[in-house]
Design a protein around this motif. Structure first.
Motif, mmCIF file in Angstrom:
data_model
loop_
_atom_site.group_PDB
_atom_site.id
_atom_site.type_symbol
_atom_site.label_atom_id
_atom_site.label_comp_id
_atom_site.label_asym_id
_atom_site.label_seq_id
_atom_site.Cartn_x
_atom_site.Cartn_y
_atom_site.Cartn_z
ATOM 1 N N HIS A 65 0.734 -1.177 0.096
ATOM 2 C CA HIS A 65 0.070 -0.128 0.035
ATOM 3 C C HIS A 65 0.978 1.251 0.125
ATOM 4 C CE1 HIS A 65 -3.722 2.082 0.596
ATOM 5 N NE2 HIS A 65 -3.276 2.565 1.794
ATOM 6 N N ALA A 66 2.088 1.254 0.532
ATOM 7 C CA ALA A 66 2.829 2.257 0.837
ATOM 8 C C ALA A 66 3.778 2.692 -0.467
ATOM 9 C CB ALA A 66 3.802 2.343 2.045
ATOM 10 N N THR A 67 3.178 2.917 -1.852
ATOM 11 C CA THR A 67 4.284 2.619 -2.752
ATOM 12 C C THR A 67 4.991 3.932 -2.910
ATOM 13 O OG1 THR A 67 2.030 4.418 -3.498
ATOM 14 C CG2 THR A 67 2.163 1.826 -4.311
ATOM 15 N N LEU A 68 4.571 5.167 -2.185
ATOM 16 C CA LEU A 68 5.396 6.353 -2.351
ATOM 17 C C LEU A 68 6.478 6.062 -1.303
ATOM 18 C CD1 LEU A 68 3.303 9.423 -0.837
ATOM 19 C CD2 LEU A 68 3.036 6.872 0.032
ATOM 20 N N GLN A 69 6.481 5.301 -0.418
ATOM 21 C CA GLN A 69 7.641 5.229 0.535
ATOM 22 C C GLN A 69 8.395 3.860 0.047
ATOM 23 O OE1 GLN A 69 5.498 4.644 4.290
ATOM 24 N NE2 GLN A 69 5.237 6.856 4.642
ATOM 25 N N GLU A 70 7.761 2.834 -0.340
ATOM 26 C CA GLU A 70 8.756 1.637 -0.636
ATOM 27 C C GLU A 70 9.218 1.602 -1.951
ATOM 28 O OE1 GLU A 70 6.119 -1.825 -0.610
ATOM 29 O OE2 GLU A 70 5.017 -1.158 1.024
ATOM 30 N N HIS A 71 8.850 2.773 -2.784
ATOM 31 C CA HIS A 71 9.297 2.840 -4.271
ATOM 32 C C HIS A 71 9.592 4.244 -4.217
ATOM 33 C CE1 HIS A 71 9.215 -1.363 -5.063
ATOM 34 N NE2 HIS A 71 7.995 -1.485 -4.726
ATOM 35 N N ALA A 72 10.255 5.109 -3.419
ATOM 36 C CA ALA A 72 10.215 6.729 -3.354
ATOM 37 C C ALA A 72 10.840 7.039 -4.669
ATOM 38 C CB ALA A 72 10.853 7.041 -1.913
ATOM 39 N N ASP A 73 12.020 6.762 -4.982
ATOM 40 C CA ASP A 73 12.592 7.270 -6.163
ATOM 41 C C ASP A 73 11.669 7.036 -7.344
ATOM 42 O OD1 ASP A 73 14.836 7.694 -4.540
ATOM 43 O OD2 ASP A 73 15.886 6.021 -4.890
ATOM 44 N N ASP A 74 11.301 5.854 -7.578
ATOM 45 C CA ASP A 74 10.267 5.803 -8.959
ATOM 46 C C ASP A 74 9.145 6.476 -8.642
ATOM 47 O OD1 ASP A 74 12.174 3.997 -10.097
ATOM 48 O OD2 ASP A 74 11.137 2.240 -9.325
ATOM 49 N N PHE A 75 8.448 6.483 -7.609
ATOM 50 C CA PHE A 75 7.265 7.263 -7.548
ATOM 51 C C PHE A 75 7.572 8.870 -7.642
ATOM 52 C CE2 PHE A 75 4.230 9.676 -5.143
ATOM 53 C CZ PHE A 75 2.966 8.972 -5.349
ATOM 54 N N ASN A 76 8.639 9.268 -7.091
ATOM 55 C CA ASN A 76 8.932 10.761 -7.181
ATOM 56 C C ASN A 76 9.107 11.324 -8.732
ATOM 57 O OD1 ASN A 76 8.829 10.968 -4.515
ATOM 58 N ND2 ASN A 76 10.891 10.828 -4.323
ATOM 59 N N ARG A 77 10.092 10.418 -9.361
ATOM 60 C CA ARG A 77 10.254 10.659 -10.819
ATOM 61 C C ARG A 77 8.914 10.390 -11.703
ATOM 62 N NH1 ARG A 77 15.153 7.583 -9.626
ATOM 63 N NH2 ARG A 77 13.894 5.817 -10.474
ATOM 64 N N LYS A 78 8.277 9.511 -11.293
ATOM 65 C CA LYS A 78 6.944 9.311 -12.360
ATOM 66 C C LYS A 78 5.981 10.583 -12.090
ATOM 67 C CE LYS A 78 6.090 5.937 -14.156
ATOM 68 N NZ LYS A 78 6.340 5.427 -15.710
#
Length: 274
Positions: free
Chosen positions: A246-259
């Motif tokens: 559920h914590a996409t923006l924490q578990e995959h922060a780098d990818d999430f931020n760029r996307k």
């Protein structure tokens, strides 16, 4: 000798950098503000400069949920991270709580900051709020990203284990008379997700702004529900993140931020409204 000095210099720089205190997101007096909005003193923090970007956290959480996202996003945007009413430092003494109330709060906050509109990122309940904000105040939202959002609170939207846990928690405590203000507030926030939201899929047709709908492949939101949200939005993209809960923006922060940044800055022609 020169190589040794260079190595020492790099080590010293690393030690100095690591010695810098971490920014206490959600408890940062240097960036924190209060704004009276619709009878509630909303607490928010601002970082960076550029086009405004509103961050909305999930149930029972606060601004600190975005600790892995704010540093990156603040390089390009004026980040406005807010504690939703009845959360964090945004104290709300009322007995009722709804996503509609919170969406109206966020619209009011933007108005009080003299902002016509903003990009919006919402996680979990914040993702629901992002959608409701776009439905109720369409001119306030430029584009939105909603991760881990649901439109109704049953086992067709939530993973059955989570739904059963919520139902059990409600049944065990529904007759308790909470006198402690904090416990009373916690119960109000808990009940929000037990009974809400109640948004028909057809209502999403009114969201005309571009939307990026995100979920983890192991999210607590049923995958088919996330896909249904995407399919009923007129201008939407879908991103299911592999190996994520559920914590996409924490578990995959780098990818999430760029996307997220790419989505907000994209200059490509948007697909026609469905």
């Amino acid at each position: 000798m020169k190589a040794c000095l260079l190595a020492f210099g790099f080590l010293l720089c690393h030690l100095l950098a690591s010695a810098q205190p971490a920014i206490p997101y959600g408890h940062n007096p240097a960036a924190g503000h209060y704004q009276l909005v619709r009878g509630v003193k909303l607490y928010y923090e601002t970082y960076g400069q550029g086009l405004p970007l509103l961050l909305i956290h999930g149930n029972g959480d606060n601004i600190s949920a975005f600790a892995k996202n704010i540093p990156y996003l603040a390089q390009r945007y004026r980040v406005i991270a807010v504690d939703s009413r009845a959360h964090g430092k945004s104290v709300d003494a009322g007995d009722s709580l709804s996503f509609e109330m919170m969406a109206d709060d966020f619209a009011g906050l933007l108005t009080s900051l003299r902002l016509d509109s903003a990009y919006v990122v919402g996680w979990s309940d914040g993702g629901i709020n992002a959608l409701v904000l776009a439905m109720r105040h369409p001119k306030k939202v430029k584009r939105l990203v909603a991760t881990g959002a649901n439109l109704w609170p049953d086992s067709t939207a939530l993973m059955p284990s989570l739904w059963r846990q919520q139902q059990r928690g409600y049944q065990e405590n529904k007759n308790v008379k909470f006198t402690d203000p904090k416990r009373k507030n916690d119960w109000k926030v808990f009940c929000l997700d037990v009974f809400q939201p109640n948004i028909p899929l057809a209502a999403l047709k009114g969201v005309r702004v571009p939307a990026l709908i995100v979920a983890g492949d192991r999210d607590v939101i049923v995958p088919e529900h996330t896909v249904a949200i995407y399919r009923h939005l007129p201008r939407a993209w879908l991103w299911i993140i592999p190996n994520s809960g559920h914590a996409t923006l924490q578990e995959h922060a780098d990818d999430f931020n760029r996307k997220v940044d790419e989505f907000f800055r994209a200059k490509t022609v948007l697909p026609p409204a469905r």
